[in-house]
Design an enzyme around this catalytic site. Structure first.
Site, PDB file in Angstrom:
ATOM      1  N   ASP A 106      32.917  21.959   0.458  1.00 43.68           N
ATOM      2  CA  ASP A 106      33.127  23.396   0.266  1.00 43.68           C
ATOM      3  C   ASP A 106      33.668  24.096   1.511  1.00 43.68           C
ATOM      4  OD1 ASP A 106      32.066  23.108  -2.219  1.00 43.68           O
ATOM      5  OD2 ASP A 106      30.291  24.331  -1.883  1.00 43.68           O
ATOM      6  N   LYS A 157      16.690  27.841   6.704  1.00 36.18           N
ATOM      7  CA  LYS A 157      16.645  29.220   6.196  1.00 36.18           C
ATOM      8  C   LYS A 157      15.405  29.992   6.655  1.00 36.18           C
ATOM      9  CE  LYS A 157      19.489  28.049   2.190  1.00 36.18           C
ATOM     10  NZ  LYS A 157      19.648  28.052   0.733  1.00 36.18           N
ATOM     11  N   ASP A 217      32.536  28.872   3.867  1.00 39.69           N
ATOM     12  CA  ASP A 217      32.260  28.180   2.616  1.00 39.69           C
ATOM     13  C   ASP A 217      33.056  28.903   1.530  1.00 39.69           C
ATOM     14  OD1 ASP A 217      31.201  27.479   0.107  1.00 39.69           O
ATOM     15  OD2 ASP A 217      29.228  27.071   0.924  1.00 39.69           O
TER      16      ASP A 217
END
Length: 364
Positions: A106, A157, A217
């Site tokens: 991606d 994250k 991305d």
């Protein structure tokens, strides 16, 4: 040196952008995204590429074949079930003969692969991970390392405000075959969440290669459009001349039809633009597109053979191949129109519309 390009599995899910087009075949400046990746590998002398995927659409194999047309050798390995980023690598173990790149299917980046090879040669260890710095790392995987680049921790994250660093995993790895021994066979394994932490826990070295290269991305429509704007502006270097460019420009200029082309614009071959139409800025027109009288196309990417009829207005949208935008129709910002869609005359598609190939909408 070899390369594994992940065209399926974790991190490379098909999203509304594609409307049935295999993600690697989504065009970047009218060339399939995967072809752009292979060009970068070829430029640093890599000729052996492995494409693992949970599916292998016929479009990919028909376009690339065995790679000989590109001067490369392409091996396709199909997963019977999704294996994740590490599982996909383990599944191609029999084809690995030495150090290898792993590339996220991606990601569009200007990363200098040769410089990364040189860095790995200098540092050693089991591998090198490309990192970039971002303003808000909470949506990414943070990578902590010391002043010598040796990685000490992975934090996936982190909640905003708790991140230990703003350096994040950018999805390109250069690894030694020994990494394969750290991946259990036959099941779904994430290299980011399981394999890399295991490598550190067992005392092995991974190094960070942090750069300020362009990185995005392209899996989301807004990012896809941003990438094209950045290519047209030169922020993402892709051998594209500034201004009004492309193989179809000279024919339009010879016909005197380029008066309302507002730079930057990229035009493929066999494109027709009515002299009264306004095209640009930040527009890419695929091969065979036709733009009618008084039509307006701005901040948009049109794939091949898109017809925009008289008076239609397209703004900040993606129009897939073979679609027709009817006379005086309006396509709102952030819209994605799938393959072979017919938008009837006078239709107003609101901002953020998603119109698939089997669901044309009528005039309103």
């Amino acid at each position: 040196m070899q390369a594994i390009v992940l065209v399926g599995g974790e991190g490379t899910r098909l999203r509304p952008l594609t409307f049935g087009t295999p993600k690697p075949m989504v065009p970047i400046m009218n060339v399939p995204f995967l072809a752009r990746t292979l060009e970068r590998l070829y430029d640093v002398g890599i000729r052996d590429v492995i494409l693992p995927a949970g599916y292998m659409p016929q479009a990919i194999t028909e376009y690339f074949g065995d790679g000989s047309r590109l001067g490369m050798n392409i091996t396709y390995v199909i997963e019977d079930e999704p294996l994740g980023t590490a599982g996909a690598i383990k599944n191609v173990e029999q084809h690995i003969t030495g150090p290898f790149f792993v590339m996220n299917g991606d990601v569009l980046t200007s990363l200098d692969l040769q410089a990364m090879i040189d860095y790995h040669t200098q540092k050693g260890g089991l591998g090198v991970l490309h990192l970039i710095k971002v303003e808000d790392p909470s949506a990414f995987g943070c990578v902590v390392h010391d002043e010598n680049g040796r990685i000490s921790q992975f934090v996936e994250k982190p909640p905003k405000g708790t991140e230990p660093t703003n350096e994040v995993n950018a999805g390109t790895y250069l690894l030694e075959p020994g990494v394969l021994n750290m991946i259990p066979p036959g099941r779904n394994v994430s290299i980011e969440r399981e394999t890399f932490p295991k490598i550190l826990a067992e005392g092995n070295a991974l190094y960070a290669y942090t750069t300020s290269d362009y990185w995005i991305d392209v899996g989301r429509p807004e990012h896809y459009l941003s990438a094209h704007r950045d290519i047209l502006s030169g922020a993402m270097p892709l051998k594209v001349e500034p201004g009004v460019n492309g193989p179809g420009v000279s024919k339009l200029q010879a016909q005197g039809d380029a008066f309302n082309l507002i730079a930057p614009v990229h035009i493929e071959k066999d494109v027709q633009v009515d002299p009264s139409a306004k095209v640009g800025p930040n527009v890419v027109l695929g091969a065979g597109c036709r733009i009618g009288a008084n039509a307006i196309v701005q901040e948009s990417v049109l794939w091949d053979n898109v017809i925009v009829e008289n008076g239609a207005h397209i703004e900040e949208s993606i129009i897939a191949s073979g679609s027709r935008i009817g006379a005086n129709a309006r396509i709102g910002r952030g819209s994605v129109i799938g393959h072979d869609v017919v938008i009837e005359a006078g239709t107003i598609a609101p901002e953020g519309s998603r119109i698939g190939p089997t669901a044309p909408i009528g005039a309103k």
